[in-house]
Write a protein that holds these residues in place. Structure first.
Motif, short mmCIF file in Angstrom:
data_model
loop_
_atom_site.label_atom_id
_atom_site.label_comp_id
_atom_site.label_asym_id
_atom_site.label_seq_id
_atom_site.Cartn_x
_atom_site.Cartn_y
_atom_site.Cartn_z
N GLY A 1 0.79 -1.20 0.00
CA GLY A 1 0.00 0.00 0.00
C GLY A 1 0.83 1.26 0.00
O GLY A 1 0.27 2.34 -0.08
N VAL A 2 2.17 1.15 0.09
CA VAL A 2 3.03 2.35 0.07
C VAL A 2 4.17 2.12 -0.90
O VAL A 2 4.50 0.99 -1.24
CB VAL A 2 3.60 2.69 1.47
CG1 VAL A 2 2.49 3.02 2.45
CG2 VAL A 2 4.44 1.55 2.00
N ALA A 3 4.79 3.20 -1.33
CA ALA A 3 5.94 3.10 -2.23
C ALA A 3 7.13 2.52 -1.47
O ALA A 3 7.31 2.79 -0.28
CB ALA A 3 6.29 4.46 -2.79
N GLU A 4 7.92 1.72 -2.16
CA GLU A 4 9.13 1.16 -1.55
C GLU A 4 10.12 2.28 -1.31
O GLU A 4 10.37 3.11 -2.19
CB GLU A 4 9.73 0.12 -2.50
CG GLU A 4 10.86 -0.65 -1.89
CD GLU A 4 11.32 -1.78 -2.78
OE1 GLU A 4 12.54 -1.92 -2.92
OE2 GLU A 4 10.47 -2.51 -3.33
N ASP A 5 10.68 2.32 -0.12
CA ASP A 5 11.60 3.39 0.24
C ASP A 5 12.62 2.84 1.24
O ASP A 5 12.35 2.76 2.44
CB ASP A 5 10.82 4.56 0.85
CG ASP A 5 11.67 5.78 1.15
OD1 ASP A 5 12.91 5.65 1.32
OD2 ASP A 5 11.10 6.88 1.22
N ASP A 6 13.79 2.45 0.73
CA ASP A 6 14.82 1.85 1.59
C ASP A 6 15.28 2.80 2.69
O ASP A 6 15.54 2.39 3.82
CB ASP A 6 16.02 1.39 0.76
CG ASP A 6 15.74 0.14 -0.05
OD1 ASP A 6 14.76 -0.57 0.26
OD2 ASP A 6 16.49 -0.12 -1.00
N ALA A 7 15.38 4.09 2.38
CA ALA A 7 15.84 5.06 3.38
C ALA A 7 14.84 5.16 4.53
O ALA A 7 15.23 5.22 5.71
CB ALA A 7 16.06 6.43 2.74
N LEU A 8 13.56 5.17 4.21
CA LEU A 8 12.53 5.23 5.25
C LEU A 8 12.51 3.93 6.05
O LEU A 8 12.39 3.95 7.28
CB LEU A 8 11.16 5.52 4.63
CG LEU A 8 10.01 5.73 5.60
CD1 LEU A 8 10.30 6.89 6.56
CD2 LEU A 8 8.72 6.00 4.82
N ALA A 9 12.63 2.80 5.36
CA ALA A 9 12.69 1.51 6.06
C ALA A 9 13.87 1.48 7.02
O ALA A 9 13.74 1.04 8.16
CB ALA A 9 12.80 0.37 5.05
N LEU A 10 15.01 1.99 6.55
CA LEU A 10 16.21 2.04 7.39
C LEU A 10 15.93 2.84 8.67
O LEU A 10 16.28 2.40 9.77
CB LEU A 10 17.38 2.64 6.62
CG LEU A 10 18.66 2.88 7.41
CD1 LEU A 10 19.30 1.56 7.81
CD2 LEU A 10 19.63 3.71 6.60
N ARG A 11 15.29 3.97 8.53
CA ARG A 11 15.00 4.80 9.71
C ARG A 11 14.12 4.07 10.71
O ARG A 11 14.37 4.09 11.91
CB ARG A 11 14.32 6.11 9.29
CG ARG A 11 15.29 7.19 8.97
CD ARG A 11 14.76 8.62 9.07
NE ARG A 11 13.35 8.83 8.96
CZ ARG A 11 12.75 9.40 7.93
NH1 ARG A 11 13.45 9.81 6.89
NH2 ARG A 11 11.45 9.60 7.94
N TRP A 12 13.06 3.41 10.22
CA TRP A 12 12.15 2.72 11.12
C TRP A 12 12.81 1.49 11.74
O TRP A 12 12.65 1.22 12.94
CB TRP A 12 10.85 2.34 10.42
CG TRP A 12 9.95 3.53 10.26
CD1 TRP A 12 9.66 4.19 9.11
CD2 TRP A 12 9.25 4.22 11.31
NE1 TRP A 12 8.81 5.25 9.37
CE2 TRP A 12 8.54 5.29 10.72
CE3 TRP A 12 9.15 4.04 12.68
CZ2 TRP A 12 7.75 6.16 11.44
CZ3 TRP A 12 8.36 4.91 13.41
CH2 TRP A 12 7.67 5.96 12.79
N TYR A 13 13.54 0.72 10.93
CA TYR A 13 14.23 -0.45 11.48
C TYR A 13 15.26 -0.02 12.51
O TYR A 13 15.41 -0.66 13.56
CB TYR A 13 14.91 -1.27 10.38
CG TYR A 13 13.96 -2.04 9.50
CD1 TYR A 13 12.78 -2.60 9.99
CD2 TYR A 13 14.25 -2.21 8.15
CE1 TYR A 13 11.92 -3.31 9.15
CE2 TYR A 13 13.40 -2.92 7.31
CZ TYR A 13 12.24 -3.47 7.83
OH TYR A 13 11.40 -4.17 7.00
N ASP A 14 15.99 1.04 12.22
CA ASP A 14 17.00 1.53 13.15
C ASP A 14 16.36 1.95 14.47
O ASP A 14 16.87 1.61 15.54
CB ASP A 14 17.77 2.70 12.53
CG ASP A 14 18.92 3.16 13.40
OD1 ASP A 14 19.92 2.42 13.50
OD2 ASP A 14 18.81 4.26 14.00
#
Length: 110
Positions: A1-14
């Protein structure tokens, strides 16, 4: 449901990883290990991956234990050590990790 965004994923995972969430630590390690995360200046991606795999592995995350074993086997991000690799493969195998079991079975035949 959202665009793939590795930078945003990195922030949340971090964020979650720093709070001790083992699955987030494992996924963050994967981002570093597979080149999907920007590496802070002066850091090594595989060393960061190893650090996060270790954090998750010590909490009993079997996929992180197996991945950490692979890093020790290859000497990637850590000092190469067959004994340390086997320790992590053993822990993963005891939890039912199929690839860890297969590695240990194959290495016992050698």
């Amino acid at each position: 449901g959202v665009a793939e965004d590795d930078a945003l994923a990195l922030r949340w995972y971090d964020r979650a990883a720093r709070q001790g969430h083992a699955q987030a630590q494992y996924l963050l390690a994967n981002l570093y290990a597979f080149g999907h995360a920007a590496v802070p200046e002066g850091h090594d991606a595989m060393r960061l991956a190893a650090q996060w795999y270790f954090e998750a592995a010590r909490q009993g995350h079997m996929d992180a234990q197996y991945s950490l074993g692979l890093l020790f086997l290859a000497g990637s991000g850590v000092t190469q050590s067959a004994a340390e690799a086997r320790k992590w493969f053993d822990r993963a195998a005891r939890q039912g990790h199929a690839d860890a079991k297969a590695y240990l079975k194959a290495s016992a035949r050698r």
